[in-house]
Scaffold this motif. Sequence first.
Motif, PDB file in Angstrom:
ATOM      1  N   ASN B  87       0.811  -1.215   0.000  1.00  0.00           N
ATOM      2  CA  ASN B  87       0.000   0.000   0.000  1.00  0.00           C
ATOM      3  C   ASN B  87       0.844   1.264   0.000  1.00  0.00           C
ATOM      4  OD1 ASN B  87      -1.922   1.923   2.122  1.00  0.00           O
ATOM      5  ND2 ASN B  87      -2.737   1.202   0.180  1.00  0.00           N
ATOM      6  N   PHE B  92       1.293  -0.503  -8.471  1.00  0.00           N
ATOM      7  CA  PHE B  92       1.190  -1.538  -9.510  1.00  0.00           C
ATOM      8  C   PHE B  92       0.515  -0.993 -10.764  1.00  0.00           C
ATOM      9  CE2 PHE B  92       1.440  -4.410  -5.841  1.00  0.00           C
ATOM     10  CZ  PHE B  92       2.291  -5.380  -6.335  1.00  0.00           C
ATOM     11  N   PHE B  94      -0.972  -2.940 -14.209  1.00  0.00           N
ATOM     12  CA  PHE B  94      -1.152  -4.282 -14.772  1.00  0.00           C
ATOM     13  C   PHE B  94      -1.398  -4.211 -16.269  1.00  0.00           C
ATOM     14  CE2 PHE B  94      -2.713  -4.238 -10.424  1.00  0.00           C
ATOM     15  CZ  PHE B  94      -2.039  -5.300  -9.863  1.00  0.00           C
ATOM     16  N   ASN B  96      -3.816  -5.751 -17.859  1.00  0.00           N
ATOM     17  CA  ASN B  96      -5.253  -5.571 -18.162  1.00  0.00           C
ATOM     18  C   ASN B  96      -5.885  -4.485 -17.291  1.00  0.00           C
ATOM     19  OD1 ASN B  96      -5.147  -6.934 -15.804  1.00  0.00           O
ATOM     20  ND2 ASN B  96      -5.972  -8.851 -16.604  1.00  0.00           N
ATOM     21  N   ASN B  98      -6.991  -3.634 -14.674  1.00  0.00           N
ATOM     22  CA  ASN B  98      -7.623  -3.969 -13.388  1.00  0.00           C
ATOM     23  C   ASN B  98      -8.284  -2.782 -12.706  1.00  0.00           C
ATOM     24  OD1 ASN B  98      -7.575  -6.730 -12.807  1.00  0.00           O
ATOM     25  ND2 ASN B  98      -5.360  -6.649 -12.489  1.00  0.00           N
ATOM     26  N   LEU B 100     -11.783  -0.948 -11.418  1.00  0.00           N
ATOM     27  CA  LEU B 100     -13.110  -1.399 -10.994  1.00  0.00           C
ATOM     28  C   LEU B 100     -14.133  -0.904 -12.012  1.00  0.00           C
ATOM     29  CD1 LEU B 100     -13.226  -0.849  -7.136  1.00  0.00           C
ATOM     30  CD2 LEU B 100     -12.480  -2.837  -8.445  1.00  0.00           C
ATOM     31  N   ALA B 101     -14.923  -1.839 -12.534  1.00  0.00           N
ATOM     32  CA  ALA B 101     -15.923  -1.489 -13.532  1.00  0.00           C
ATOM     33  C   ALA B 101     -16.996  -0.601 -12.905  1.00  0.00           C
ATOM     34  CB  ALA B 101     -16.563  -2.748 -14.093  1.00  0.00           C
ATOM     35  N   ARG B 102     -17.623   0.207 -13.719  1.00  0.00           N
ATOM     36  CA  ARG B 102     -18.729   1.074 -13.293  1.00  0.00           C
ATOM     37  C   ARG B 102     -18.357   1.956 -12.099  1.00  0.00           C
ATOM     38  NH1 ARG B 102     -23.848  -2.813 -13.066  1.00  0.00           N
ATOM     39  NH2 ARG B 102     -22.323  -4.387 -12.485  1.00  0.00           N
ATOM     40  N   THR B 103     -17.052   2.261 -12.019  1.00  0.00           N
ATOM     41  CA  THR B 103     -16.587   3.140 -10.947  1.00  0.00           C
ATOM     42  C   THR B 103     -15.811   4.253 -11.625  1.00  0.00           C
ATOM     43  OG1 THR B 103     -16.383   1.214  -9.528  1.00  0.00           O
ATOM     44  CG2 THR B 103     -15.223   3.182  -8.818  1.00  0.00           C
ATOM     45  N   LEU B 111      -8.705   4.495  -4.678  1.00  0.00           N
ATOM     46  CA  LEU B 111      -8.814   3.197  -4.015  1.00  0.00           C
ATOM     47  C   LEU B 111      -7.671   2.875  -3.039  1.00  0.00           C
ATOM     48  CD1 LEU B 111     -11.082   1.181  -4.181  1.00  0.00           C
ATOM     49  CD2 LEU B 111      -9.766  -0.106  -5.852  1.00  0.00           C
ATOM     50  N   PRO B 112      -6.387   3.050  -3.432  1.00  0.00           N
ATOM     51  CA  PRO B 112      -5.317   2.692  -2.478  1.00  0.00           C
ATOM     52  C   PRO B 112      -5.375   3.523  -1.197  1.00  0.00           C
ATOM     53  CG  PRO B 112      -4.430   2.943  -4.683  1.00  0.00           C
ATOM     54  CD  PRO B 112      -5.841   3.453  -4.723  1.00  0.00           C
ATOM     55  N   LEU B 114      -7.941   4.362   0.454  1.00  0.00           N
ATOM     56  CA  LEU B 114      -8.933   3.799   1.364  1.00  0.00           C
ATOM     57  C   LEU B 114      -8.267   2.904   2.404  1.00  0.00           C
ATOM     58  CD1 LEU B 114     -11.415   4.741  -0.201  1.00  0.00           C
ATOM     59  CD2 LEU B 114     -12.134   2.389  -0.385  1.00  0.00           C
ATOM     60  N   TYR B 115      -7.164   2.310   1.984  1.00  0.00           N
ATOM     61  CA  TYR B 115      -6.513   1.355   2.880  1.00  0.00           C
ATOM     62  C   TYR B 115      -5.330   1.986   3.604  1.00  0.00           C
ATOM     63  CZ  TYR B 115      -9.468  -1.729   0.229  1.00  0.00           C
ATOM     64  OH  TYR B 115     -10.569  -2.318  -0.354  1.00  0.00           O
ATOM     65  N   ARG B 124      -8.051  12.752   0.314  1.00  0.00           N
ATOM     66  CA  ARG B 124      -8.008  11.722  -0.723  1.00  0.00           C
ATOM     67  C   ARG B 124      -8.299  12.277  -2.110  1.00  0.00           C
ATOM     68  NH1 ARG B 124     -11.988   7.307   1.703  1.00  0.00           N
ATOM     69  NH2 ARG B 124     -10.897   6.797   3.613  1.00  0.00           N
ATOM     70  N   ARG B 160      -3.492   5.669 -10.395  1.00  0.00           N
ATOM     71  CA  ARG B 160      -3.758   4.915  -9.171  1.00  0.00           C
ATOM     72  C   ARG B 160      -2.441   4.439  -8.542  1.00  0.00           C
ATOM     73  NH1 ARG B 160      -7.094  -0.253 -10.293  1.00  0.00           N
ATOM     74  NH2 ARG B 160      -5.068  -0.946 -11.022  1.00  0.00           N
TER      75      ARG B 160
END
Lengths: 406, 251
Positions: B87, B92, B94, B96, B98, B100-103, B111-112, B114-115, B124, B160
Motif C-alpha cells: 500500500n 502496480f 497491470f 489488463n 484492473n 473497478l468497472a462502473r466506478t 482506491l489505495p 482507502l486502505y 483523498r 492509481r
Amino acid sequence: MNIIDLIKIAITALLRNKSRAFLTMLGIIIGIASVIVMVSLGKSSTLSVRTQLSSMGSNMIMIMPSRQMRGGVNMGNSNAKSLENKDYKSIAENTKYVAHVSPSVSSAAQLVYGSNNHPGSLQGVASSYLEIRKYELEDGIMFTDDQVKKYAKVCVIGKTIVDNLFTNGENPIGQTIRCGQVPMKVIGVLKSKGQNQMGQDQDDIVLAPYTTIQKRFLGISHFNMLFASATSEEESEMAATEITYILRSNHHIKSGAEDDFDIRTQEELLSTMSSITQLLTILLTAIAAISLIVGGIGIMNIMYVTVTERTREIGLRMAIGAQNRDVLYQFLSESVILSLIGGIIGIVFGIIIAYIATKLLNWPFVISQSAIFISFGVCAATGVFFGWYPARSAANLDPITALRYE
Amino acid sequence: MPKNEIINIQNLYRTFQVGSETVNALNGVSFNIFEGEFVSIMGTSGSGKSTLLNILGCLDRPTSGEYYINGTAVSGLSKNQLSTIRNRKIGFVFQNYNLLARTSAIDNVQLPLLYNADIPMKERRERAIAALEAVRLADRMNHAPSQLSGGQQQRVAIARALVNDPVIILADEATGNLDTRTSYEIMTLFQELHAKGKTIAFVTHEPDIATFTTRTIKLRDGSIVLDQAIEQQSAAAALAQYEQNLTHTAI
C-alpha cells in the motif's frame, strides 16, 4: 478502511444489482414480517380473550355437580341433584370472600308474543346474577327477592329476544310473553353483550326468578348450578376454598372422599385459554423463524456468487494494500446491510399486516416492541452468520491467483 | 552523490512443488535498483519474470534469499505487514488495467488511499486529482472505465499507482494490451514520470519497449543472463516517427 467507506462500498455494490439485492432481501422481508405478524396477532388474541372473559365477570366462580357414576356408567352431571337450597343459603351467609351467589336452573321453552315466536332458553336465577355475570339493564328493573319468594311470573330478557318477538318496535316493558304454557311479564331488558369467546350469543337469554323455573316449569327443588363471585379477582381461589369447605360439610363428605361437585374459577379458564393461544403463537412464530433461516441461506448463496464474480476486484484490492480484515469486513458489511434493510422493510410490512388483520378480526391492535427489537437483532445476526463464510472465503483468496481469475 | 537503494535482492530462490517435481522458478537472483532508475525486466514466458515481479511486489515470498525494499527486510513480514508495504511503497500497473468497472476514474484512483489510515478522507480527493493531472486525465475524472479508451484506462491505472506516492512503480506488461501508437504514448508518460524522479521497474517481453528504459535485466530459466545500462531512446520521438511513417504510407 473506516466504517463510512465500508458502508459506502457495500451500498454501491448492492445498488449495482438492485433486483438481485431485492430478491435476496425478500427472504428476510417475508421471514421478519411473518414473525412480527405472528407475535402481534398472538398478543392481540390473548388480550382479546382476556377482555372478553373479564366481560363475563373476571371473579366469577361456577359450581356444578360432578358426574354421577352408577355401576361404572358415567351418567353425566345434568341429572345430579346434589346442589340444593341449603347449599345456596349457607354460601350466601357463611362466607367471607364470596360477594354474590345465585342459583341457576335452566329450561327451554318456545317464546310467543303476538304472531312472533322464538325458541328461548330460560335461566332461573336470583337477582344477584346480574352482578355476577356483569349483565346490565338497559331498560326496566330486575326482579326483587320478594318476587323470587312468590314464584312471580316475571322475566328480564336479552336483546336477541326483543329483536325476535317485538318486531314492530313496541316497548317490551310491561308486555306479557308466553313461555311455553306460562305467561310471563317482561319487567326489564338487558344491555347487549354480543357473542362470547365460544361464539355463543349472550343476548339470547330469558332471566326469571329461580323459584318460578323450579316450580312452574321443571317441578324440581335442586339447582343445576350455582354462580358466585369472589370479592376480587385475587380472592377467587380463597372463595373457592370456602365454598368447597361448606359444600363438603353440607353433603357430609368424609375426608379423603371425592367432592360430589366441581368448582371452576374464571381465573382457571383464563389461564387455559391463554396457554392455548400462547402455544399457537409459539408454534406459528417457530414456523416464521424457519422462513427467516431460509432467507439467511438466500443471502449466503448470493454472497458466494458475489465473491466469485468479484474475485479480480478482491485480488486488486489486496494488491494495492487491502488486508484480509478489510476484505472480510467489506463483504460482511454487504450482507449485514442487505439483511438489515430487509429487516426494516419486513418490520414495516409486518406491522401493516398485523394492523389490517386485527382490524378485520376486531381484535385490539398491539405492537410487540420486544418482537421488533429482537427481529432487528436477529437480522443483524443473520447477516453476520450467513455472510461470514462467503466473506471469509473472499478474505482468504490469494491475491496472485485472484488477479489472474477469469 | 550516492543514490538511495530502493530494491536490494540477494541470492533469491523461489521453488514450486508441482506434483512430485520441484520447479525452480528463480535460481539465485541478485540485483539492486537505485532511486531514479527505469529498469526493464525482460524474458520469455517461463523465464521467471512473473515470479520475480510477484516477489518484488510483495505478493509472494521467496523460498530463500534476502529482499530489502527501501531498507525494509521483507522476508520475515506477515501477510498484513506485506499488505501495508504494498500500500505505501509500491504502485502496480497491470497489463489488463484492473480498474473497478462502473466506478469513476477518480474513485478508482482513490482506491489505495482507502486502505491508508494516515490519509484523512478529505485529502483523498485532492491527491487523486493531482495524480490524474500527472497523467493528463483530470478532465475525464468522472468517466467510468467503459467510457475510456484502452490507453486512457491504463493512464487511470498509472494515476492509481502514483496516488500513494510509492518508492517504486512496478509495471507488468503495461503496454501488452495496447496498439503500437498507444504503447508509445504510455511509454512517453512513463519517461515523463522517470524524468520527475520516479523509480520504475517495467516487465516486458517486447525488446523495442525495453529500449525506452535506462537499464535492462534479462532472465532465462530463473537466472539473470544480462544486466546492463542501455542508451535510452525517446518514446516521444518514436511516436513522432511512427506517425510520420503512417502519413507516408497513406500517401
